[in-house]
Design a protein around this motif. Structure first.
Motif, PDB file in Angstrom:
ATOM      1  N   MET A   1      30.830  18.916 -62.132  1.00 27.77           N
ATOM      2  CA  MET A   1      31.010  20.113 -62.955  1.00 27.77           C
ATOM      3  C   MET A   1      31.597  19.717 -64.305  1.00 27.77           C
ATOM      4  SD  MET A   1      30.069  22.825 -61.302  1.00 27.77           S
ATOM      5  CE  MET A   1      30.973  24.137 -62.130  1.00 27.77           C
ATOM      6  N   PRO A   2      31.184  20.422 -65.377  1.00 22.38           N
ATOM      7  CA  PRO A   2      31.791  20.148 -66.672  1.00 22.38           C
ATOM      8  C   PRO A   2      33.280  20.443 -66.645  1.00 22.38           C
ATOM      9  CG  PRO A   2      29.762  21.431 -66.896  1.00 22.38           C
ATOM     10  CD  PRO A   2      30.112  21.415 -65.450  1.00 22.38           C
ATOM     11  N   GLU A   3      34.040  19.728 -67.473  1.00 23.73           N
ATOM     12  CA  GLU A   3      35.469  19.966 -67.585  1.00 23.73           C
ATOM     13  C   GLU A   3      35.772  20.539 -68.963  1.00 23.73           C
ATOM     14  OE1 GLU A   3      37.711  16.512 -66.713  1.00 23.73           O
ATOM     15  OE2 GLU A   3      36.751  16.156 -64.797  1.00 23.73           O
ATOM     16  N   GLN A   4      36.975  21.109 -69.076  1.00 23.11           N
ATOM     17  CA  GLN A   4      37.372  21.697 -70.344  1.00 23.11           C
ATOM     18  C   GLN A   4      37.964  20.629 -71.246  1.00 23.11           C
ATOM     19  OE1 GLN A   4      36.711  24.848 -70.673  1.00 23.11           O
ATOM     20  NE2 GLN A   4      37.452  25.175 -72.747  1.00 23.11           N
ATOM     21  N   ALA A   5      37.428  20.498 -72.489  1.00 23.19           N
ATOM     22  CA  ALA A   5      37.966  19.568 -73.482  1.00 23.19           C
ATOM     23  C   ALA A   5      38.405  20.406 -74.666  1.00 23.19           C
ATOM     24  CB  ALA A   5      36.916  18.551 -73.896  1.00 23.19           C
ATOM     25  N   GLY A   6      39.693  20.718 -74.749  1.00 25.99           N
ATOM     26  CA  GLY A   6      40.142  21.629 -75.792  1.00 25.99           C
ATOM     27  C   GLY A   6      39.497  22.984 -75.535  1.00 25.99           C
ATOM     28  N   GLU A   7      38.780  23.499 -76.529  1.00 26.34           N
ATOM     29  CA  GLU A   7      38.109  24.777 -76.376  1.00 26.34           C
ATOM     30  C   GLU A   7      36.619  24.603 -76.108  1.00 26.34           C
ATOM     31  OE1 GLU A   7      38.944  27.040 -79.827  1.00 26.34           O
ATOM     32  OE2 GLU A   7      41.103  27.209 -79.440  1.00 26.34           O
ATOM     33  N   THR A   9      33.602  23.107 -73.633  1.00 25.12           N
ATOM     34  CA  THR A   9      33.252  22.578 -72.319  1.00 25.12           C
ATOM     35  C   THR A   9      32.179  21.506 -72.489  1.00 25.12           C
ATOM     36  OG1 THR A   9      33.748  24.687 -71.270  1.00 25.12           O
ATOM     37  CG2 THR A   9      32.384  23.137 -70.042  1.00 25.12           C
ATOM     38  N   LEU A  10      32.477  20.304 -72.074  1.00 25.30           N
ATOM     39  CA  LEU A  10      31.566  19.173 -72.255  1.00 25.30           C
ATOM     40  C   LEU A  10      31.092  18.662 -70.906  1.00 25.30           C
ATOM     41  CD1 LEU A  10      33.425  17.163 -75.053  1.00 25.30           C
ATOM     42  CD2 LEU A  10      31.609  18.856 -75.322  1.00 25.30           C
ATOM     43  N   ASP A  11      29.863  18.183 -70.886  1.00 25.41           N
ATOM     44  CA  ASP A  11      29.273  17.615 -69.681  1.00 25.41           C
ATOM     45  C   ASP A  11      30.008  16.332 -69.289  1.00 25.41           C
ATOM     46  OD1 ASP A  11      27.593  16.788 -67.656  1.00 25.41           O
ATOM     47  OD2 ASP A  11      25.754  17.129 -68.794  1.00 25.41           O
ATOM     48  N   THR A  12      30.303  16.188 -68.002  1.00 24.87           N
ATOM     49  CA  THR A  12      30.931  14.953 -67.514  1.00 24.87           C
ATOM     50  C   THR A  12      29.890  13.941 -67.060  1.00 24.87           C
ATOM     51  OG1 THR A  12      31.084  15.632 -65.201  1.00 24.87           O
ATOM     52  CG2 THR A  12      32.879  16.323 -66.672  1.00 24.87           C
ATOM     53  N   PHE A  13      28.621  14.347 -67.082  1.00 24.08           N
ATOM     54  CA  PHE A  13      27.524  13.485 -66.622  1.00 24.08           C
ATOM     55  C   PHE A  13      27.798  12.967 -65.212  1.00 24.08           C
ATOM     56  CE2 PHE A  13      27.521  13.500 -71.208  1.00 24.08           C
ATOM     57  CZ  PHE A  13      26.198  13.818 -71.499  1.00 24.08           C
ATOM     58  N   ASP A  14      28.046  13.965 -64.353  1.00 24.65           N
ATOM     59  CA  ASP A  14      28.287  13.702 -62.933  1.00 24.65           C
ATOM     60  C   ASP A  14      29.449  12.738 -62.726  1.00 24.65           C
ATOM     61  OD1 ASP A  14      27.844  14.126 -60.245  1.00 24.65           O
ATOM     62  OD2 ASP A  14      26.361  12.516 -60.074  1.00 24.65           O
ATOM     63  N   THR A  38      34.586  17.147 -79.294  1.00 23.53           N
ATOM     64  CA  THR A  38      33.959  18.464 -79.467  1.00 23.53           C
ATOM     65  C   THR A  38      32.481  18.478 -79.106  1.00 23.53           C
ATOM     66  OG1 THR A  38      33.583  17.935 -81.804  1.00 23.53           O
ATOM     67  CG2 THR A  38      35.579  19.178 -81.253  1.00 23.53           C
ATOM     68  N   GLY A  39      31.897  17.299 -78.864  1.00 23.90           N
ATOM     69  CA  GLY A  39      30.487  17.236 -78.507  1.00 23.90           C
ATOM     70  C   GLY A  39      30.160  15.889 -77.894  1.00 23.90           C
ATOM     71  N   VAL A  40      29.072  15.831 -77.140  1.00 27.11           N
ATOM     72  CA  VAL A  40      28.654  14.577 -76.520  1.00 27.11           C
ATOM     73  C   VAL A  40      27.157  14.617 -76.264  1.00 27.11           C
ATOM     74  CG1 VAL A  40      29.079  15.418 -74.160  1.00 27.11           C
ATOM     75  CG2 VAL A  40      29.109  12.957 -74.623  1.00 27.11           C
ATOM     76  N   ARG A  41      26.533  13.458 -76.384  1.00 30.88           N
ATOM     77  CA  ARG A  41      25.105  13.312 -76.071  1.00 30.88           C
ATOM     78  C   ARG A  41      24.896  11.949 -75.443  1.00 30.88           C
ATOM     79  NH1 ARG A  41      20.776  11.495 -79.445  1.00 30.88           N
ATOM     80  NH2 ARG A  41      22.151  11.622 -81.277  1.00 30.88           N
ATOM     81  N   LYS A  42      24.158  11.906 -74.340  1.00 29.97           N
ATOM     82  CA  LYS A  42      23.870  10.628 -73.679  1.00 29.97           C
ATOM     83  C   LYS A  42      22.742   9.924 -74.420  1.00 29.97           C
ATOM     84  CE  LYS A  42      23.682   8.673 -69.027  1.00 29.97           C
ATOM     85  NZ  LYS A  42      22.820   7.516 -69.277  1.00 29.97           N
ATOM     86  N   LEU A  43      22.924   8.635 -74.695  1.00 33.29           N
ATOM     87  CA  LEU A  43      21.931   7.832 -75.384  1.00 33.29           C
ATOM     88  C   LEU A  43      21.226   6.917 -74.395  1.00 33.29           C
ATOM     89  CD1 LEU A  43      24.086   6.758 -78.481  1.00 33.29           C
ATOM     90  CD2 LEU A  43      22.566   8.744 -78.284  1.00 33.29           C
TER      91      LEU A  43
END
Length: 356
Positions: A1-7, A9-14, A38-43
């Motif tokens: 499940m995603p977790e809260q990062a500040g305000e 919600t970012l993906d934890t990538f399982d 504040t953001g994330v993208r898997k490369l």
């Protein structure tokens, strides 16, 4: 499940990233941006690594960690890569800037490091931007690869603190046995594999043993120096940085040029392999690459066939690990057949090289 990062919600990538712990850790380091991510993208990044582009407001960083099913020593590899990037700081070798490394596996479940993102493309297949339309940009790609290889070769590894990165003693004479024994080891682990199914391997090994160069140097060898591991800028025909230092070691740096030559393509090559990138017109010839390396390094290039053949010999052996897994039923037929075909092409090319 995603977790809260500040305000946000970012993906934890399982579970590959624990944002609460990572955000707390980042506050203790001097890094771009401030506050939580504040953001994330898997490369994309291969099977051994998980790579993420992390945003901290308007700033960005790249996080590299072992993948979930990576090699057993993935944490050591991460820290080794970080150490190499630190050693490259201030050198002429194009590379991403290291921001920070973490050996505390409790933070996100593995060792990791943060580095600066690089602009451009690192790929095989269809080229993009001006590389796809301008032959002079494609010519520059070969020139840039050679220039970067020479920069790596000229690095004073002792002064950079990398004197223990490998075993330089008797390096040249040890190569044939090193890779022959690995090939035979596949059959021990997976009896369905037959090392004799790789054509010309023994013949090439005998030639390498009988023709060891007298001009022997030791330096940093990247270990997989080819298009997918080099970022080319889309703003100008130049390298933004060399990536994926996990295989770097001490050896003769001419092997990196041999690796480039093995990935190249020319008329008269054995059947079964085309250019690694397209379109190919405009690229330097192998002879041009060799001449440029000699001009920039001052090294006598008469011995380059040995390094070209060794690159083919070594890479074919490494690829046969996948072939062995295929024979054992662990890899799909399409993948196993393709990889074995490429390994066979490499030994066929090496046979061409040693015939001259």
């Amino acid at each position: 499940m995603p977790e809260q990062a500040g305000e946000t919600t970012l993906d934890t990538f399982d579970g590959l990233i624990d944002w609460s712990r990572l955000n707390d850790w980042m506050t203790t380091k001097t890094l771009p941006g401030s506050g939580p991510a504040t953001g994330v993208r898997k490369l994309s990044g291969g099977l051994q690594n998980a790579i993420f582009l992390i945003e901290r407001g308007s700033d960005r960083m790249v996080l590299r960690r072992p993948s979930r099913n990576g090699k057993p020593k993935g944490n050591e590899t991460m820290l080794r890569e970080a150490r190499i990037l630190t050693a490259l700081e201030g050198s002429t070798v194009p590379h991403p800037q290291l921001y920070a490394a973490c050996d505390d596996e409790s933070i996100i479940g593995a060792a990791f490091y943060l580095m600066a993102p690089l602009e451009g493309i690192a790929k095989s297949g269809a080229l993009e931007g001006d590389y796809a339309t301008d032959p002079t940009w494609r010519r520059a790609m070969g020139e840039e690869l050679v220039t970067a290889a020479v920069a790596m070769a000229s690095l004073d590894y002792e002064a950079a603190g990398l004197g223990d990165l490998g075993k330089p003693d008797n390096w040249h004479a040890r190569q044939v046995e090193r890779w022959r024994s690995q090939l035979e080891g596949y059959a021990t682990a997976m009896p369905a594999y037959n090392p004799n199914d790789l054509p010309h391997f023994a013949e090439i090994g005998r030639w390498l043993s009988d023709n060891i160069p007298t001009d022997q140097r030791i330096g940093i060898v990247h270990g997989d120096f080819q298009f997918p591991n080099v970022m080319f800028s889309l703003k100008a025909p130049k390298i933004s940085g060399v990536l994926d230092w996990e295989l770097a070691s001490l050896g003769d740096p001419l092997l990196d040029l041999g690796w480039v030559l093995s990935s190249w393509w020319e008329e008269g090559d054995p059947e079964g392999k085309g250019p690694m990138v397209q379109p190919w017109d405009g690229f330097l010839s192998r002879a041009d690459l060799i001449d440029l390396y000699g001009a920039l390094s001052g090294r006598d290039m008469a011995c380059i066939p040995w390094y070209f053949a060794l690159a083919c010999y070594k890479l074919s052996c490494l690829l046969e690990g996948t072939t062995a897994a295929w024979k054992a039923g662990k890899v799909p037929d399409k993948v196993g057949e393709s990889v074995h075909a490429y390994a066979s092409w490499l030994t066929a090319k090496a046979r061409q090289v040693i015939a001259y």
